[in-house]
Design an enzyme around this catalytic site. Sequence first.
Site, PDB file in Angstrom:
ATOM      1  N   GLY A  21       0.784  -1.358   0.047  1.00 59.93           N
ATOM      2  CA  GLY A  21      -0.050   0.056   0.152  1.00 59.93           C
ATOM      3  C   GLY A  21       0.881   1.200   0.038  1.00 59.93           C
ATOM      4  O   GLY A  21       0.435   2.170   0.755  1.00 59.93           O
ATOM      5  N   ALA A  22       2.070   1.191  -0.860  1.00 56.53           N
ATOM      6  CA  ALA A  22       2.723   2.392  -0.590  1.00 56.53           C
ATOM      7  C   ALA A  22       2.669   3.473  -1.723  1.00 56.53           C
ATOM      8  O   ALA A  22       3.451   4.089  -2.040  1.00 56.53           O
ATOM      9  CB  ALA A  22       4.357   1.869  -0.800  1.00 56.53           C
ATOM     10  N   GLY A  25      -0.247   8.187   1.053  1.00 53.23           N
ATOM     11  CA  GLY A  25      -0.390   8.396   2.581  1.00 53.23           C
ATOM     12  C   GLY A  25       0.840   7.528   3.281  1.00 53.23           C
ATOM     13  O   GLY A  25       2.002   7.821   2.960  1.00 53.23           O
ATOM     14  N   ILE A  26       0.532   7.099   4.470  1.00 53.77           N
ATOM     15  CA  ILE A  26       1.657   6.754   5.192  1.00 53.77           C
ATOM     16  C   ILE A  26       2.384   5.477   4.647  1.00 53.77           C
ATOM     17  O   ILE A  26       3.838   5.698   4.916  1.00 53.77           O
ATOM     18  CB  ILE A  26       0.802   6.088   6.434  1.00 53.77           C
ATOM     19  CG1 ILE A  26       0.432   7.141   7.431  1.00 53.77           C
ATOM     20  CG2 ILE A  26       2.068   5.321   7.336  1.00 53.77           C
ATOM     21  CD1 ILE A  26      -0.753   6.555   8.570  1.00 53.77           C
ATOM     22  N   GLY A  27       1.936   4.667   3.551  1.00 51.33           N
ATOM     23  CA  GLY A  27       2.880   3.940   3.028  1.00 51.33           C
ATOM     24  C   GLY A  27       3.819   4.440   2.101  1.00 51.33           C
ATOM     25  O   GLY A  27       4.963   4.040   2.024  1.00 51.33           O
ATOM     26  N   SER A 138      -4.035  -0.238  14.730  1.00 51.97           N
ATOM     27  CA  SER A 138      -4.792   1.174  14.699  1.00 51.97           C
ATOM     28  C   SER A 138      -5.245   1.134  16.243  1.00 51.97           C
ATOM     29  O   SER A 138      -5.708  -0.139  16.768  1.00 51.97           O
ATOM     30  CB  SER A 138      -5.991   1.091  13.670  1.00 51.97           C
ATOM     31  OG  SER A 138      -6.830   2.268  14.111  1.00 51.97           O
ATOM     32  N   TYR A 165     -13.665  -2.792  10.807  1.00 51.13           N
ATOM     33  CA  TYR A 165     -12.536  -2.163  10.885  1.00 51.13           C
ATOM     34  C   TYR A 165     -11.861  -2.781  12.209  1.00 51.13           C
ATOM     35  O   TYR A 165     -10.627  -2.933  12.239  1.00 51.13           O
ATOM     36  CB  TYR A 165     -12.637  -0.835  10.705  1.00 51.13           C
ATOM     37  CG  TYR A 165     -11.491  -0.220  10.592  1.00 51.13           C
ATOM     38  CD1 TYR A 165     -10.444  -0.255   9.449  1.00 51.13           C
ATOM     39  CD2 TYR A 165     -10.776   0.766  11.488  1.00 51.13           C
ATOM     40  CE1 TYR A 165      -9.212   0.284   9.225  1.00 51.13           C
ATOM     41  CE2 TYR A 165      -9.718   1.194  11.291  1.00 51.13           C
ATOM     42  CZ  TYR A 165      -8.744   1.223  10.395  1.00 51.13           C
ATOM     43  OH  TYR A 165      -7.560   1.477  10.278  1.00 51.13           O
TER      44      TYR A 165
END
Length: 312
Positions: A21-22, A25-27, A138, A165
């Site tokens: 997931g790069a 965002g954070i990735g 999370s 989630y």
Amino acid sequence: MTDWTTAHLPDLAGKTIIVTGASSGIGLETARAFAAHRAHVVLAVRDETKGRAAAATICGDTEVRRLDLADLASVRRFAADWNVDIHVLVNNAGVMLPPFGHTTDGFELQFGTNHLGHFALTNLLLPHITGRVVTVASSAHRSGHLDFDDLNFADRPYRSGSAGYGQSKLANLLFTLELQRRLEASGRPVIATAAHPGMAATNLNSSSTNALLRVVGAVAVRLLAQNAAAGAEPTLFAATAEIPGGSYAGPSRRREMAGPPTLVSRSAAAGDAGDAARLWTMSEELTGIRYPLPTAATRLETTRLETPQGGK
């Protein structure tokens, strides 16, 4: 004690790191920081076009490979094409509060993507991993509940998706707990850690199809969130700092919403070794993918069986 920052990252020259997931965002920020410290960073992404665009913004050695964690066939293809050492695997990709749906293999979308996809990927790649497995969880895990009789929400209300989630993020921490136990039992030097970003301004916060949740989320992000680069710091800390296996990292301030990374606590449910083992067994059954390394007890029993009578 000095606050940890990305300046504390070691020289990663010669190391290969995979970040799922790069593409945003954070990735993306995680990949950018690793590349800045000379790692070869593989952006494992569902959309290769977006992945290549993201890689073009990174100064360093990068590679883009397709990986759809909501499709176990894609996970298997990704792993089958892998044949070199991996210093760190960062299980970062995820979906948050989507409308009710299923993965290609029929699992509830959040549980199937956030947990089962990464469970399968980690086990398939584990023979190549030399350093760490970092799984991004999370603080929502604290509201999570694992219904072992209904992991796919067939008989319980889905509502906004928050229950799904929370369940998937609780599963991330239980996965880390059991993975660490198995790594220790098999004598591997690899460790498993987990991290959470706090409240970070990323496009994941706007992915819900619930209009009210999007509005509330937008206001909260504007008032309270740190940027994506700061949100990536707990992951980077969990991947490189001198911390024990099984550790959980998160922001140190504002009730873990922001601030420099540190080790943080988890809910009692996220530390339940019995549930961790049960989830692992069910995950193996659901994915058809099993832990590839024998435990110390299994190795001992195998040695006994292979040793001739009177042998030593």
